[in-house]
Scaffold this active site. Structure first.
Site, PDB file in Angstrom:
ATOM      1  N   GLY A  35      -3.188  -5.470   1.569  1.00 48.47           N
ATOM      2  CA  GLY A  35      -3.921  -6.703   1.283  1.00 48.47           C
ATOM      3  C   GLY A  35      -4.331  -7.350   2.600  1.00 48.47           C
ATOM      4  O   GLY A  35      -3.601  -7.250   3.596  1.00 48.47           O
ATOM      5  N   GLY A  89     -10.684  -2.826   9.019  1.00 47.79           N
ATOM      6  CA  GLY A  89     -11.583  -3.982   8.985  1.00 47.79           C
ATOM      7  C   GLY A  89     -10.822  -5.303   9.133  1.00 47.79           C
ATOM      8  O   GLY A  89     -11.275  -6.210   9.843  1.00 47.79           O
ATOM      9  N   ASP A  90      -9.678  -5.402   8.487  1.00 43.67           N
ATOM     10  CA  ASP A  90      -8.873  -6.638   8.560  1.00 43.67           C
ATOM     11  C   ASP A  90      -8.342  -6.854   9.970  1.00 43.67           C
ATOM     12  O   ASP A  90      -8.254  -7.982  10.461  1.00 43.67           O
ATOM     13  CB  ASP A  90      -7.672  -6.557   7.602  1.00 43.67           C
ATOM     14  CG  ASP A  90      -8.096  -6.131   6.220  1.00 43.67           C
ATOM     15  OD1 ASP A  90      -9.265  -6.362   5.879  1.00 43.67           O
ATOM     16  OD2 ASP A  90      -7.261  -5.550   5.504  1.00 43.67           O
ATOM     17  N   VAL A 128     -11.667   6.393  17.500  1.00 40.55           N
ATOM     18  CA  VAL A 128     -10.593   7.386  17.529  1.00 40.55           C
ATOM     19  C   VAL A 128     -11.071   8.632  16.800  1.00 40.55           C
ATOM     20  O   VAL A 128     -11.530   8.552  15.655  1.00 40.55           O
ATOM     21  CB  VAL A 128      -9.319   6.811  16.857  1.00 40.55           C
ATOM     22  CG1 VAL A 128      -8.237   7.871  16.729  1.00 40.55           C
ATOM     23  CG2 VAL A 128      -8.821   5.606  17.638  1.00 40.55           C
ATOM     24  N   ASP A 151       0.847  -1.186   0.000  1.00 46.15           N
ATOM     25  CA  ASP A 151       0.000   0.000   0.000  1.00 46.15           C
ATOM     26  C   ASP A 151       0.883   1.236   0.000  1.00 46.15           C
ATOM     27  O   ASP A 151       1.633   1.469   0.960  1.00 46.15           O
ATOM     28  CB  ASP A 151      -0.912   0.020   1.241  1.00 46.15           C
ATOM     29  CG  ASP A 151      -2.134  -0.879   1.084  1.00 46.15           C
ATOM     30  OD1 ASP A 151      -2.379  -1.366  -0.045  1.00 46.15           O
ATOM     31  OD2 ASP A 151      -2.859  -1.087   2.082  1.00 46.15           O
ATOM     32  N   HIS A 165      -0.577  -0.719  -4.568  1.00 50.00           N
ATOM     33  CA  HIS A 165      -1.919  -0.128  -4.491  1.00 50.00           C
ATOM     34  C   HIS A 165      -1.747   1.292  -3.967  1.00 50.00           C
ATOM     35  O   HIS A 165      -1.221   1.492  -2.870  1.00 50.00           O
ATOM     36  CB  HIS A 165      -2.823  -0.926  -3.555  1.00 50.00           C
ATOM     37  CG  HIS A 165      -3.186  -2.272  -4.105  1.00 50.00           C
ATOM     38  ND1 HIS A 165      -4.258  -2.995  -3.655  1.00 50.00           N
ATOM     39  CD2 HIS A 165      -2.618  -3.017  -5.087  1.00 50.00           C
ATOM     40  CE1 HIS A 165      -4.336  -4.141  -4.340  1.00 50.00           C
ATOM     41  NE2 HIS A 165      -3.345  -4.177  -5.215  1.00 50.00           N
ATOM     42  N   GLU A 201     -12.389   1.127  -4.779  1.00 42.71           N
ATOM     43  CA  GLU A 201     -11.126   0.556  -5.236  1.00 42.71           C
ATOM     44  C   GLU A 201     -11.289   0.147  -6.692  1.00 42.71           C
ATOM     45  O   GLU A 201     -12.242  -0.537  -7.047  1.00 42.71           O
ATOM     46  CB  GLU A 201     -10.770  -0.668  -4.379  1.00 42.71           C
ATOM     47  CG  GLU A 201      -9.545  -1.389  -4.903  1.00 42.71           C
ATOM     48  CD  GLU A 201      -8.899  -2.320  -3.886  1.00 42.71           C
ATOM     49  OE1 GLU A 201      -9.308  -2.306  -2.709  1.00 42.71           O
ATOM     50  OE2 GLU A 201      -7.996  -3.060  -4.287  1.00 42.71           O
TER      51      GLU A 201
HETATM   52  P1  8BR Z   1     -16.834   1.970   3.506  1.00 41.52           P
HETATM   53  O1  8BR Z   1     -16.876   3.344   2.926  1.00 41.52           O
HETATM   54  O2  8BR Z   1     -17.568   1.906   4.823  1.00 41.52           O
HETATM   55  O3  8BR Z   1     -15.444   1.390   3.584  1.00 41.52           O
HETATM   56  O4  8BR Z   1     -17.713   0.998   2.555  1.00 41.52           O
HETATM   57  C1  8BR Z   1     -17.339   0.638   1.269  1.00 41.52           C
HETATM   58  C2  8BR Z   1     -17.997   1.511   0.210  1.00 41.52           C
HETATM   59  O5  8BR Z   1     -17.183   1.598  -0.951  1.00 41.52           O
HETATM   60  C3  8BR Z   1     -19.297   1.007  -0.262  1.00 41.52           C
HETATM   61  O6  8BR Z   1     -20.232   2.041  -0.133  1.00 41.52           O
HETATM   62  C4  8BR Z   1     -19.133   0.656  -1.717  1.00 41.52           C
HETATM   63  O7  8BR Z   1     -20.255   1.075  -2.421  1.00 41.52           O
HETATM   64  C5  8BR Z   1     -17.953   1.456  -2.125  1.00 41.52           C
HETATM   65  N1  8BR Z   1     -17.144   0.841  -3.191  1.00 41.52           N
HETATM   66  C6  8BR Z   1     -15.993   0.150  -3.143  1.00 41.52           C
HETATM   67 BR1  8BR Z   1     -15.105  -0.368  -1.632  1.00 41.52          BR
HETATM   68  N2  8BR Z   1     -15.517  -0.208  -4.332  1.00 41.52           N
HETATM   69  C7  8BR Z   1     -16.404   0.271  -5.197  1.00 41.52           C
HETATM   70  C8  8BR Z   1     -16.498   0.214  -6.593  1.00 41.52           C
HETATM   71  N3  8BR Z   1     -15.560  -0.374  -7.339  1.00 41.52           N
HETATM   72  N4  8BR Z   1     -17.561   0.771  -7.167  1.00 41.52           N
HETATM   73  C9  8BR Z   1     -18.494   1.376  -6.424  1.00 41.52           C
HETATM   74  N5  8BR Z   1     -18.454   1.479  -5.100  1.00 41.52           N
HETATM   75  C10 8BR Z   1     -17.441   0.945  -4.477  1.00 41.52           C
HETATM   76  P1  8BR Z   2     -14.207  -1.712   6.680  1.00 45.78           P
HETATM   77  O1  8BR Z   2     -13.140  -0.974   5.943  1.00 45.78           O
HETATM   78  O2  8BR Z   2     -14.212  -3.173   6.454  1.00 45.78           O
HETATM   79  O3  8BR Z   2     -15.558  -1.074   6.589  1.00 45.78           O
HETATM   80  O4  8BR Z   2     -13.790  -1.593   8.219  1.00 45.78           O
HETATM   81  C1  8BR Z   2     -13.751  -0.373   8.787  1.00 45.78           C
HETATM   82  C2  8BR Z   2     -14.161  -0.468  10.244  1.00 45.78           C
HETATM   83  O5  8BR Z   2     -13.246   0.302  10.977  1.00 45.78           O
HETATM   84  C3  8BR Z   2     -15.519   0.129  10.538  1.00 45.78           C
HETATM   85  O6  8BR Z   2     -16.519  -0.846  10.512  1.00 45.78           O
HETATM   86  C4  8BR Z   2     -15.345   0.705  11.932  1.00 45.78           C
HETATM   87  O7  8BR Z   2     -15.793  -0.244  12.888  1.00 45.78           O
HETATM   88  C5  8BR Z   2     -13.848   0.869  12.101  1.00 45.78           C
HETATM   89  N1  8BR Z   2     -13.417   2.266  12.226  1.00 45.78           N
HETATM   90  C6  8BR Z   2     -13.445   3.261  11.333  1.00 45.78           C
HETATM   91 BR1  8BR Z   2     -14.016   3.175   9.612  1.00 45.78          BR
HETATM   92  N2  8BR Z   2     -12.978   4.429  11.799  1.00 45.78           N
HETATM   93  C7  8BR Z   2     -12.608   4.162  13.053  1.00 45.78           C
HETATM   94  C8  8BR Z   2     -12.046   4.970  14.077  1.00 45.78           C
HETATM   95  N3  8BR Z   2     -11.799   6.261  13.874  1.00 45.78           N
HETATM   96  N4  8BR Z   2     -11.776   4.385  15.282  1.00 45.78           N
HETATM   97  C9  8BR Z   2     -12.035   3.082  15.459  1.00 45.78           C
HETATM   98  N5  8BR Z   2     -12.582   2.273  14.528  1.00 45.78           N
HETATM   99  C10 8BR Z   2     -12.869   2.796  13.335  1.00 45.78           C
HETATM  100  C1  GLC Z   3      -7.803  -4.279  -0.185  1.00 46.74           C
HETATM  101  C2  GLC Z   3      -6.830  -3.403  -0.936  1.00 46.74           C
HETATM  102  C3  GLC Z   3      -5.517  -3.290  -0.215  1.00 46.74           C
HETATM  103  C4  GLC Z   3      -5.731  -2.871   1.228  1.00 46.74           C
HETATM  104  C5  GLC Z   3      -6.770  -3.751   1.896  1.00 46.74           C
HETATM  105  C6  GLC Z   3      -7.089  -3.211   3.252  1.00 46.74           C
HETATM  106  O1  GLC Z   3      -7.336  -5.580  -0.158  1.00 46.74           O
HETATM  107  O2  GLC Z   3      -6.614  -3.928  -2.219  1.00 46.74           O
HETATM  108  O3  GLC Z   3      -4.705  -2.364  -0.867  1.00 46.74           O
HETATM  109  O4  GLC Z   3      -4.536  -2.942   1.936  1.00 46.74           O
HETATM  110  O5  GLC Z   3      -7.943  -3.809   1.134  1.00 46.74           O
HETATM  111  O6  GLC Z   3      -8.199  -3.808   3.803  1.00 46.74           O
END
Ligand code: 8BR
Ligand code: 8BR
Ligand code: GLC
Length: 454
Positions: free
Chosen positions: A111, A438-439, A428, A33, A175, A87
């Site tokens: 990743g 999320g990971d 935070v 990244d 990325h 992405e």
């Molecule tokens: P967060 O913003 O909470 O991380 O949720 C993921 C959002 O990214 C979703 O609302 C999803 O619609 C959008 N998203 C992603 Br990730 N990849 C996308 C793509 N290729 N096209 C449209 N929306 C995307």
């Molecule tokens: P995704 O990218 O899979 O949506 O995971 C993001 C997760 O990170 C959210 O569901 C939320 O629980 C957590 N998160 C986010 Br976004 N911002 C945060 C913050 N400022 N402090 C703690 N957790 C956070």
């Molecule tokens: C996706 C992205 C990668 C990023 C990861 C984080 O796999 O491709 O760049 O590090 O999401 O969750």
């Protein structure tokens, strides 16, 4: 006990025992990244130089992938305007070159596999075997010290070595992560929340390339895994998913035969055909982790449109709609554990009962807060320090609803023969970045749960 008390006790339990978990197999996506914290003046100037009208077109609707600079800048604007993540694959070499010259602020492990490998192996001391599609020197250098292994073929035999000992001169899968804070302004737009746009200059992870070591020696590689996490299916398309899916199915069968619990880390999968195929594959998984957008997108392909809409209607997300959706998913696929996370709270629906489920998600929330604050979790000390981040007050109404609807007590309830665990998270205030949280949540919770199971 107060939430702070529950947090403290959960942390102690997991910390004491997490180092005792056996090998965790992680497949398939690892990349680099290149994190770029956007600067408003710089971005605006680039947009003007490229041509505002051309760029603005793509801020209305994302292109399918990126073939030109206006598409790149427009897609970044699409994200900023909505405060949403996105992405896209960057196909064009000139655009890849443009992104390289634009530069970045830091290089980070990327990743799902890479992030989880560093956290589990490098921070928690849990031995991991990782699938790394391309091991360049740059990629290898991003792995932390610790029990992190990749398979290497030596004279027709598989040896497990630390990625830095692999000695690969393979390609770098970069990325470009364009991060922006809440309130970030560019042209007439203002970001409603922090988030990122990702441009993937990567021909391997985006098509789920699987290395020969994993194709030919999977039995051996998986032979002493205790747990597994699968991820990286999200960028596949209707045109290219069939072949990798066949391999994944075969890998899952090996793991199923050995009774290895496998977690699927779901990530937003724009292609509906692929999403349906993932749904069909879910019965082979023990557990799945997802957020509200991902859960809604699954409800959509299950024909539950109304429920999908409900999941995206409120902030904080309606926990009754989430629970209903989790039931539907559990009943359809037979997965034993669903871990839902959203901004402010987590829920875990499990076929089995015990406080360890809740305690593991509490531990995960501490790890998430550390990751949000620093962009990385350097050591377990930073996870302890996250204890000082206050518990999110905005979700008190969520807890009240769960108490009313399901008789939730200290984050635990029994609903329709399942256990539902709930926790308010620590948020935070000014996160350093958003990528990879999320990971961090899902892997800490899944592995943490196995560490403290009675
Ligand atoms: P967060 O913003 O909470 O991380 O949720 C993921 C959002 O990214 C979703 O609302 C999803 O619609 C959008 N998203 C992603 Br990730 N990849 C996308 C793509 N290729 N096209 C449209 N929306 C995307
Ligand atoms: P995704 O990218 O899979 O949506 O995971 C993001 C997760 O990170 C959210 O569901 C939320 O629980 C957590 N998160 C986010 Br976004 N911002 C945060 C913050 N400022 N402090 C703690 N957790 C956070
Ligand atoms: C996706 C992205 C990668 C990023 C990861 C984080 O796999 O491709 O760049 O590090 O999401 O969750």
């Amino acid at each position: 006990m107060s939430w702070d008390g529950l947090y403290a006790s959960a942390f102690e339990k997991v910390r004491e025992r997490i180092g005792k978990v056996g090998k965790v197999l992680l497949a398939y996506n690892t990349n680099i990244d290149a994190v770029h914290y956007l600067k408003s003046g710089d971005l605006e100037e680039r947009i003007r130089r490229t041509g505002i009208d051309e760029v603005l077109k793509y801020s209305e609707e994302l292109p399918e992938n990126i073939k030109s600079v206006p598409q790149l800048l427009g897609s970044i604007l699409w994200s900023v305007k909505r405060g949403k993540a996105a992405e896209l694959f960057v196909e064009s070499c000139p655009v890849r070159f443009y992104m390289k010259r634009w530069g970045w602020n830091e290089l980070r492990m990327g990743g799902q596999v890479g992030i989880m490998a560093n956290l589990l192996g490098g921070v928690y001391g849990v031995p991991v075997i990782a699938h790394v599609p391309q091991l360049s020197r740059l990629q290898a250098g991003l792995f932390k010290n610790g029990p992190i292994y990749v398979p290497k073929l030596v004279d027709g035999e598989v040896k497990l070595v630390h990625p830095r000992e692999f000695g690969g001169e393979e390609e770098s899968c970069l990325h470009h992560i364009y991060e922006f804070p809440r309130g970030f302004r560019v042209l007439d737009f203002e970001a409603p929340r922090e988030n990122r746009f990702i441009g993937a200059a990567d021909d391997y992870n985006t098509t789920l390339f699987i290395r020969d070591e994993f194709r030919e020696y999977f039995d051996e590689i998986a032979s002493n895994a205790e747990l597994a996490v699968v991820s990286g299916l999200q960028a596949l398309t209707a045109e290219n998913y069939a072949e990798p899916f066949e391999m994944i199915r075969a890998n899952l069968e090996v793991l199923n035969e050995r009774n290895v619990p496998v977690h699927l880390e779901f990530a937003f999968t724009p292609d509906e055909t692929v999403r349906k195929a993932i749904l069909d594959l879910l019965p082979k998984f023990w557990s799945v982790g997802l957020n509200e957008v991902e859960l809604a997108s699954i409800m959509e392909v299950m024909g539950e449109r109304k429920l999908a809409e409900k999941l995206l209607a409120d902030d904080p997300v309606d926990p009754v709609a989430v629970t209903e959706a989790m039931f539907k998913l559990a009943e359809k696929t037979g997965v034993k554990r669903i871990h839902f996370h959203t901004y402010g709270y987590y829920l875990a629906l499990t076929e089995y009962r015990g406080e360890f489920v809740r305690d593991a998600i509490l531990f995960a929330a501490l790890a998430a807060a550390a990751k949000a604050k620093l962009g990385d979790v350097p050591s377990i000390n930073e996870v302890v320090e996250a204890m000082d981040v206050p518990v999110n007050k905005k979700v008190e109404s969520v807890e009240e609803t769960l108490v009313r609807e399901y008789g939730m007590n200290e984050g635990m309830a029994e609903v329709n023969g399942y256990q539902l665990a709930f926790i308010p998270t620590k948020i935070v205030e000014k996160p350093k970045s958003t990528v990879g949280i999320g990971d961090t949540i899902s892997s800490s919770a899944f592995v943490g749960e196995f560490a403290i199971r009675p």
